[in-house]
Design an enzyme around this catalytic site. Structure first.
Site, PDB file in Angstrom:
ATOM      1  N   ALA A  69       0.666  -1.188   0.099  1.00 61.38           N
ATOM      2  CA  ALA A  69       0.091   0.081   0.074  1.00 61.38           C
ATOM      3  C   ALA A  69       0.668   1.124  -0.224  1.00 61.38           C
ATOM      4  O   ALA A  69       1.917   1.027   0.328  1.00 61.38           O
ATOM      5  CB  ALA A  69      -0.790  -0.069   1.331  1.00 61.38           C
ATOM      6  N   GLY A 114       0.748  -5.057   0.794  1.00 59.99           N
ATOM      7  CA  GLY A 114      -0.592  -5.022  -0.014  1.00 59.99           C
ATOM      8  C   GLY A 114      -0.165  -5.673  -1.436  1.00 59.99           C
ATOM      9  O   GLY A 114      -0.819  -6.049  -2.033  1.00 59.99           O
ATOM     10  N   GLU A 117      -0.471  -9.250  -0.884  1.00 56.64           N
ATOM     11  CA  GLU A 117      -1.982  -9.385  -0.650  1.00 56.64           C
ATOM     12  C   GLU A 117      -2.620  -9.594  -2.119  1.00 56.64           C
ATOM     13  O   GLU A 117      -3.428 -10.510  -2.271  1.00 56.64           O
ATOM     14  CB  GLU A 117      -2.646  -8.701   0.358  1.00 56.64           C
ATOM     15  CG  GLU A 117      -1.844  -8.862   1.720  1.00 56.64           C
ATOM     16  CD  GLU A 117      -2.584  -7.512   2.672  1.00 56.64           C
ATOM     17  OE1 GLU A 117      -2.103  -6.382   2.415  1.00 56.64           O
ATOM     18  OE2 GLU A 117      -3.323  -7.854   3.329  1.00 56.64           O
ATOM     19  N   GLU A 137       4.201  -5.093   7.285  1.00 58.73           N
ATOM     20  CA  GLU A 137       3.162  -3.923   8.004  1.00 58.73           C
ATOM     21  C   GLU A 137       3.633  -4.191   9.464  1.00 58.73           C
ATOM     22  O   GLU A 137       3.427  -2.763   9.939  1.00 58.73           O
ATOM     23  CB  GLU A 137       1.903  -4.549   7.888  1.00 58.73           C
ATOM     24  CG  GLU A 137       1.143  -4.359   6.435  1.00 58.73           C
ATOM     25  CD  GLU A 137       1.387  -5.594   5.476  1.00 58.73           C
ATOM     26  OE1 GLU A 137       1.852  -6.415   5.925  1.00 58.73           O
ATOM     27  OE2 GLU A 137       0.788  -5.364   4.633  1.00 58.73           O
TER      28      GLU A 137
END
Ligand code: DAK
Length: 263
Positions: A69, A114, A117, A137
């Protein structure tokens, strides 16, 4: 391949294969809201494309699939916008998972946070031997929020998921292959070719049978997945309000080690 769009998300089509490329190489293809919206739009278009049989998802440049992200963007967000961002990201991951067509992640470099993911939401993961994968994270005071905690367990078991999430360790594609996280390993220069070959192999099969298989394989995982995804978002949002999250993201942006205080 004919290029249909040229923005943060590029789409190109070659017969039955549609290739979606996340295109922010200077930021290692980090997922900001523009990318997530572009991805959703691209998937919507693919779902209405009668010729398409298989989607290949990759990152622009040689360094990264997606490095996570967008930390710079996330660090600016307050509680309301972060909830909107989270919702957008979860929708994009779910759109891949529920797309009728199979999606191959062509992991050409870093697949972190992310980004991993995103790969986990795909049906099959092909990776370069030079790629690094991980869920870093907790370095930032948060947890994976685009389904990583749930889909990692489904792919490689609860032990490996715990290790990757708690330690934030980046592992080689070879190690990821051994864990069942990566389905096929290849030389760095061959990631797209290997993904395309696999795509052609699938595209030559009976489309309704392939799509039916995708649907029922997903069914075997959905009940626990959907409850887990809700729990993950709730935990993410409460961690996002902590001082450690603020410190973790500031430390990343200032290129220094974080000092966590458990608050
Ligand atoms: N976001 C924004 N920019 C990033 C980035 C990221 N994730 N990763 C790299 N960049 C940027 C760097 O800031 C740098 O920009 P400039 O300084 O040049 O402007 C540029 O890309 C090149 O990066 P580096 O200079 O750091 O390159 P290195 O080769 O030295 O290192 C690296 C490569 C991949 C090891 C390093 O960049 C790195 O550690 N990046 C961060 C990886 C990371 O922590 N990823 C996880 C992000 S958190 C949620 C949903 C999702 C998430 C959470 C919740 N909800 C739905 C609840 C997900 C969170 C994450 O993904």
């Amino acid at each position: 391949m004919a290029i249909i769009e040229e923005e943060t998300v590029k789409v190109a089509q070659d017969g039955a294969l549609v290739e979606i490329t996340i295109n922010r190489p200077k930021s290692l293809n980090a997922l900001n809201a523009d990318v997530l919206q572009g991805l959703l739009l691209a998937l919507q278009k693919v779902s209405k494309n009668p010729e398409a049989r298989v989607v290949i998802l990759t990152g622009a440049g040689e360094k990264a699939f997606v490095a996570g992200a967008d930390i710079h963007g996330m660090a600016q967000l307050g509680p309301r916008p972060i909830a909107d961002y989270v919702e957008l990201g979860q929708r994009a991951m779910r759109a891949i998972e529920t797309l009728a067509l199979p999606v191959i992640a062509a992991v050409n470099g870093y697949a972190l946070g992310g980004g991993l993911e995103l790969a986990l939401a795909c049906d099959i993961i092909v990776a370069s031997k030079a790629a690094k994968l991980g869920q870093p994270e907790v370095n930032l005071g948060i947890i994976p929020g685009f389904g990583g905690t749930q889909r990692l367990i489904q792919r490689c078991g609860v032990g490996a998921a715990r290790r990757l999430v708690y330690t934030a360790e980046l592992i080689s594609a070879e190690e990821a292959h051994g864990l069942g996280l990566v389905d096929k390993l290849c030389e760095p220069a061959d990631v797209l070719a290997v993904s395309r070959n696999m795509g052609q192999l699938i595209a030559a099969k009976a489309p309704l049978a392939v799509q039916g298989a995708k649907q029922v394989i997903r069914r075997s995982q959905d009940d626990s997945l959907l409850a887990g995804l809700r729990a993950e978002v709730d935990m993410f949002l409460s961690l996002f309000a902590t001082a450690d999250r603020e410190e973790g993201m500031q430390a990343f942006m200032q290129k220094r080690e974080p000092r966590f205080v458990a608050k």
